[in-house]
Enzyme design. Structure first.
Site, short mmCIF file in Angstrom:
data_model
loop_
_atom_site.label_atom_id
_atom_site.label_comp_id
_atom_site.label_asym_id
_atom_site.label_seq_id
_atom_site.Cartn_x
_atom_site.Cartn_y
_atom_site.Cartn_z
N CYS A 119 0.83 -1.21 0.00
CA CYS A 119 0.00 0.00 0.00
C CYS A 119 0.87 1.27 0.00
CB CYS A 119 -1.00 -0.03 1.15
SG CYS A 119 -2.36 1.14 0.92
N HIS A 213 -3.81 -4.69 0.58
CA HIS A 213 -3.32 -5.19 1.87
C HIS A 213 -3.45 -6.71 1.95
CE1 HIS A 213 -2.61 -1.40 4.12
NE2 HIS A 213 -3.52 -0.92 3.28
N GLU A 215 -2.17 -8.69 3.95
CA GLU A 215 -2.20 -9.16 5.34
C GLU A 215 -3.64 -9.26 5.88
OE1 GLU A 215 -1.74 -4.63 5.82
OE2 GLU A 215 -1.22 -6.20 4.38
#
Length: 237
Positions: A119, A213, A215
């Site tokens: 990001c 993202h 994650e």
């Protein structure tokens, strides 16, 4: 088992109730994704007096690491890519954070350290290499906030080899995007509206940058976890 050391520049936080003070933080989801991949995540204290990091010091600090992960965060100051005006939507700009992250990106690429940028991290690398950003993509329906959307991945790219797919479901939270590409960078993934969602640097040591993202969903989506697995694998070579 020896875990490759993965440096993650910390983010400044104005509140951390458990510590009673402001803090330097690393998102738990990122740390856990690196750990699941077999890496040892290590938080780096950002240091850039006056917004300028010492290149020699950053290079020295990174020398003991096997890889680097540049995480998400607030916006880069538009002055970092030559903009004269600042859009009203730009938020959480921190001169020390900017200076440190930009130098970490440059030193990691120069040293050939495996580097994953997420990001804001993608935007940092793009600006470090002379690129620029659209400061704001527009309001609801144009910005990519709180959405999971399909992203098309270029065949044969490092990213496609890592995830083993030509399309991924990307968890996005950003209102800025790449404008002018940094020197030698190539786009390797795109959203349906043409937003660049991934960058690579052909010919350099392992480097991938994603605008989304991974994650967020890595704990339940092997395709997203595979991005962290590829970083740690490269760092362990």
């Amino acid at each position: 088992m020896t875990r490759p050391l993965i440096a993650i520049p910390a983010r400044f936080s104005t509140s951390a109730s458990a510590l009673r003070y402001s803090a330097e933080v690393t998102a738990r989801a990122l740390v856990e994704a690196v750990w699941r991949a077999g890496g040892e995540p290590v938080s780096l204290h950002p240091d850039a007096p006056g917004g300028v990091a010492d290149p020699a010091e950053v290079a020295f600090r990174l020398a003991r690491f096997d890889g680097v992960l540049l995480p998400g965060g607030g916006d880069l100051s538009p002055r970092r890519y030559g903009a004269v005006d600042t859009h009203e939507s730009v938020y959480d700009v921190d001169d020390v954070q900017d200076g440190f992250d930009l130098e970490v990106a440059w030193q990691a690429l120069t040293a050939g350290l495996p580097l994953l940028a997420v990001c804001r991290g993608l935007q940092v690398v793009n600006v470090a290499l002379g690129g620029s950003l659209h400061q704001d993509m527009g309001g609801p329906g144009r910005e990519h906030r709180h959405v999971v959307q399909p992203v098309v991945v270029a065949g044969g790219s490092l990213l496609s080899r890592a995830v083993g797919a030509d399309k991924v479901a990307a968890s996005c939270y950003h209102h800025q995007r790449v404008d002018r590409l940094g020197e030698s960078l190539v786009a390797t993934a795109w959203a349906a509206d043409g937003t660049v969602e991934a960058l690579e640097f052909p010919g350099r040591a392992w480097f991938a940058a994603v605008q989304w993202h991974p994650e967020d969903r890595a704990h339940e989506d092997p395709t997203q976890q595979a991005i962290f697995d590829a970083l740690v694998e490269a760092a362990g070579r």
